[in-house]
Design an enzyme around this catalytic site. Structure first.
Site, PDB file in Angstrom:
ATOM      1  CE1 TYR A  51       0.944   0.561   4.457  1.00 24.44           C
ATOM      2  CE2 TYR A  51      -0.809  -0.882   4.801  1.00 24.44           C
ATOM      3  CZ  TYR A  51       0.359  -0.149   5.318  1.00 24.44           C
ATOM      4  OH  TYR A  51       0.721  -0.230   6.613  1.00 24.44           O
ATOM      5  CB  THR A  52       0.677   4.363  -1.770  1.00 26.45           C
ATOM      6  OG1 THR A  52      -0.746   4.792  -1.794  1.00 26.45           O
ATOM      7  CG2 THR A  52       0.737   3.688  -3.310  1.00 26.45           C
ATOM      8  CD  GLU A 114       3.957   0.918  -3.552  1.00 29.00           C
ATOM      9  OE1 GLU A 114       3.193   1.054  -2.693  1.00 29.00           O
ATOM     10  OE2 GLU A 114       5.197   0.847  -2.976  1.00 29.00           O
ATOM     11  CG  HIS A 161       7.055  -4.251   1.270  1.00 23.15           C
ATOM     12  ND1 HIS A 161       7.284  -2.804   1.387  1.00 23.15           N
ATOM     13  CD2 HIS A 161       8.331  -5.041   1.070  1.00 23.15           C
ATOM     14  CE1 HIS A 161       8.622  -2.547   1.167  1.00 23.15           C
ATOM     15  NE2 HIS A 161       9.311  -3.677   1.265  1.00 23.15           N
TER      16      HIS A 161
END
Length: 298
Positions: A51-52, A114, A161
């Protein structure tokens, strides 16, 4: 006449040089591509989801103007779509210091995706993660299916991640719908009935910390093998639980976590295919002639 001689000589020299240029060897190496080695595989073996922690304009700015990058950016617009920021044939800088099973530095062997999402906020009640839009996940599944088909990526190699960097990363977090990806056939998932059958066993006798550390490493996580419940081991447990048991991810090695780990690392053995039935020979008379079968329903 004397003035023409130098001109003739120059013309002859130019012709000679021109002739030499036409027979010069090619600049590049001679390559024969008629053969192909059996020992090769796709460079891309993993897909890493992020996620950003930013809105769309800031996410675009970060991923296009800084050193960090990703192959794809999934928007959070009403009709989400992907920005293709790095060609799949090239490496993007999305994974950083990372490890999964025997692989390290996964940037070189992965595709990074992303997803625009604010991540989490700290509140008096604790950390609160933001949900993902259903339309985002629908688009993500479509892209993942294409990538899996294109690169033959295994279900256990679609990761977050935090899976590959559990000591420093939280994304995509406990609100990411991993089960939805599992239902789409994209990621490995522990069979619920097998997990439920094991919970009472582990409730009666919980394995020691060394067992949890070995199992986490067997799944793929970089896990300390200290036989102690240190903070690094708790961090790995939090990541594992936030993926497979999102109702509780406190890093405690409990019976349900043990059951989940045991099922994930103990695949169901494939049963042999049933043998084809042997046809019943037709009855014969004393003379050897075949008799009609009794087809009566009684």
């Amino acid at each position: 006449m004397s003035k023409l001689l130098p001109l003739v000589a120059l013309t002859a020299a130019a012709s000679l040089l021109s002739g030499c240029a036409t027979v010069a060897p090619p600049a590049g190496p001679r390559i024969d591509k008629s053969l192909s080695s059996r020992g090769q595989s796709e460079r891309i073996k993993y897909i890493i989801l992020h996620y950003t922690v930013a809105d769309l304009p800031r996410s675009i700015k970060i991923l296009t103007q800084q050193d960090v990058s990703a192959h794809y950016l999934l928007t959070d617009t009403d009709q989400p779509f992907f920005y293709a920021l790095v060609d799949e044939s090239r490496q993007s800088n999305h994974a950083g210091l990372s490890s999964w099973k025997i692989y390290n530095q996964l940037n070189s062997a992965s595709i990074g995706i992303e997803i625009v999402n604010p991540g989490f906020t700290e509140t008096p009640q604790g950390r609160v993660y933001a949900p993902f839009k259903p339309a985002q996940i629908d688009q993500l599944i479509l892209l993942l299916k294409q990538l899996v088909a294109r690169y033959n990526i295994k279900p256990e190699n679609i990761l977050g991640h935090n899976d590959i960097a559990p000591q420093r990363k939280q994304d995509p977090g406990p609100m990411f719908p991993w089960k939805q990806l599992a239902d789409a056939g994209l990621v490995a998932w522990p069979e619920p009935s097998r997990v439920a059958a094991r919970v009472p066993i582990f409730t009666e006798q919980l394995p020691d910390v060394a067992w949890f550390q070995r199992k986490l490493a067997q799944v793929g996580y970089a896990t300390p093998q200290t036989a102690e419940l240190d903070q690094a081991t708790r961090n790995v447990l939090v990541v594992f639980q936030s993926k497979y048991r999102q109702s509780l991810y406190d890093g405690t090695p409990d019976a349900e976590t043990a059951a989940l780990l045991d099922v994930l690392t103990s695949p169901v053995p494939e049963l042999p295919a049933p043998a084809a039935p042997t046809p019943t020979p037709a009855p014969v008379s004393a003379s050897g002639a075949a008799l009609p079968r009794n087809t009566s329903s009684r």
